[in-house]
Design an enzyme around this catalytic site. Structure first.
Site, PDB file in Angstrom:
ATOM      1  N   ASN A 111      15.928  75.344 117.933  1.00  0.00           N
ATOM      2  CA  ASN A 111      15.021  74.880 118.989  1.00  0.00           C
ATOM      3  C   ASN A 111      15.820  73.894 119.838  1.00  0.00           C
ATOM      4  OD1 ASN A 111      13.053  73.783 120.597  1.00  0.00           O
ATOM      5  ND2 ASN A 111      11.938  72.770 118.927  1.00  0.00           N
ATOM      6  N   HIS A 142       4.334  73.306 118.803  1.00  0.00           N
ATOM      7  CA  HIS A 142       5.299  72.300 118.345  1.00  0.00           C
ATOM      8  C   HIS A 142       4.653  70.920 118.451  1.00  0.00           C
ATOM      9  CE1 HIS A 142       8.785  69.706 118.123  1.00  0.00           C
ATOM     10  NE2 HIS A 142       9.399  70.720 117.517  1.00  0.00           N
ATOM     11  N   GLU A 163       5.677  68.227 119.493  1.00  0.00           N
ATOM     12  CA  GLU A 163       5.901  67.548 120.781  1.00  0.00           C
ATOM     13  C   GLU A 163       4.929  68.047 121.840  1.00  0.00           C
ATOM     14  OE1 GLU A 163      10.122  68.305 120.905  1.00  0.00           O
ATOM     15  OE2 GLU A 163      10.374  66.964 119.189  1.00  0.00           O
ATOM     16  N   GLY A 218      13.612  64.901 114.253  1.00  0.00           N
ATOM     17  CA  GLY A 218      14.529  64.092 115.052  1.00  0.00           C
ATOM     18  C   GLY A 218      14.747  62.693 114.507  1.00  0.00           C
ATOM     19  N   SER A 224      14.770  67.620 110.861  1.00  0.00           N
ATOM     20  CA  SER A 224      16.076  67.093 110.437  1.00  0.00           C
ATOM     21  C   SER A 224      16.795  67.993 109.438  1.00  0.00           C
ATOM     22  CB  SER A 224      15.934  65.667 109.897  1.00  0.00           C
ATOM     23  OG  SER A 224      15.438  64.805 110.914  1.00  0.00           O
TER      24      SER A 224
END
Ligand code: PGA
Length: 247
Positions: free
Chosen positions: A10, A95, A97, A172, A210
Site C-alpha cells: 500500500n 483503510h 486512514e 506506521g 508495521s
C-alpha cells in the site's frame, strides 16, 4: 487447502514517475516467479504507468479506494469500472486512514466492497481497532462490527473478498501486533466468515501494521495469516522483496 499467500503493498500517497519506475522494475525483477501473489496498490494517477511497467510480469495492480457509485455527478470519485480499465485486480476499501480522515462508516465501506466486486475487482477490506478500543477490551466487538457490515451487504459474494486486519495502533508506528495477537483476531474473523459462507477457505485474511522484513516470517507462519498489507516497507524494493520471500 493450501492457498497462495498475498503480499500487497500500500503505497499510500507516495511516489512519483521516476521513483515508481525504479521501484516497480526492482520488485518485478526481484520477485521472479514468486510463490505468493504480489500486488502494489498505487495512487490513482499512476495506475496507467504501473500497468505498463508490470506488463509481462507476475506483479498485480491495486487501487487504494473505490467509489460506491458506478458513474455520475460525484466530483473527485473514481468508479470500479474505471479502475478495471487499467488492469486493476484489487482495491483497498475501508483503510483506517479513510475511516479516520474521510469519515467512512462501516456501511460505506461495505458498499465500496460491493461496487468493486460488481466490476470484477477484489476488495481488500480493512478492519481494525484503535489503541483506545483495544485497551477498553473492545477489539473483538469492533472488528466483528466492521466485518458484519461487509458480510451483510455482500451476501454469498463474501467468499470473493480479501480481508486485512490492521490494528490502527500498529499502522506506521513501528509497533507491530505480536504474531499471537494477530492470530487471535484472524481466527475470530475466520470464524465469523465461516458462519457466512461455506467457501471460507477461499478468503485470504492479511495482516497489516508495521509489517517488515524482520517480523514478516513469524506473522506469516500463523495458521490464519494468509499474507500482508504492507505500507512503509513496500516503498523499498529490498524490504518488500524480503517480505515476499518470507511468504
Ligand atoms: P504500515 O502501513 O505497514 O506502514 O504500518 C500498513 C497499512 O496502512 O496498510
Amino acid at each position: 487447502m493450501t492457498k497462495k499467500k498475498l503480499i500487497a503493498g500500500n503505497w499510500k500517497m507516495n511516489g512519483n514517475l521516476a521513483s515508481n519506475d525504479a521501484l516497480v522494475r526492482a520488485i518485478a525483477k526481484g520477485m521472479g516467479d514468486a510463490a505468493c501473489h504480489v500486488a502494489v496498490c498505487v495512487p490513482a494517477p499512476y495506475l496507467a504507468q504501473v500497468q505498463m511497467l508490470r506488463a509481462g510480469t507476475q506483479l498485480e495492480l491495486g487501487a487504494q479506494d473505490v467509489s460506491t457509485h458506478e458513474q455520475g455527478a460525484y466530483t473527485g470519485e473514481i468508479s470500479a469500472s474505471m479502475l478495471k480499465e487499467f488492469g486493476v485486480r484489487y482495491a483497498i476499501v475501508g483503510h483506517s486512514e479513510r475511516r479516520q480522515y474521510h469519515g467512512e462508516a462501516d456501511a460505506t465501506v461495505a458498499e465500496k466492497a460491493k461496487a468493486a466486486l460488481a466490476a470484477g475487482i477484489t476488495p481488500i477490506v480493512c478492519v481494525g481497532e484503535t489503541l483506545a478500543e483495544r485497551e477498553a477490551g473492545k477489539t473483538e466487538e469492533v472488528v466483528k462490527r466492521q466485518m458484519a457490515a461487509v458480510i451483510h451487504a455482500n451476501g454469498h459474494c463474501i467468499s470473493e473478498i480479501v480481508v486485512a486486519y490492521e490494528p490502527v495502533w500498529a499502522i506506521g508506528t513501528g509497533r507491530t501486533a505480536t504474531p499471537e495477537q494477530a492470530q487471535q483476531v484472524h481466527a475470530l474473523l475466520r470464524a465469523q466468515l465461516k458462519a457466512a459462507t461455506a467457501q471460507v477457505e477461499r478468503i485470504r485474511i492479511l495482516y497489516g501494521g508495521s509489517m517488515n522484513a524482520g517480523n514478516a516470517a513469524a506473522l506469516l507462519a500463523q495458521p490464519d495469516i494468509d499474507g500482508g498489507l504492507v505500507g512503509g516497507a513496500s516503498l523499498k524494493a529490498v524490504d518488500f522483496l524480503q517480505i515476499i520471500a518470507a511468504a
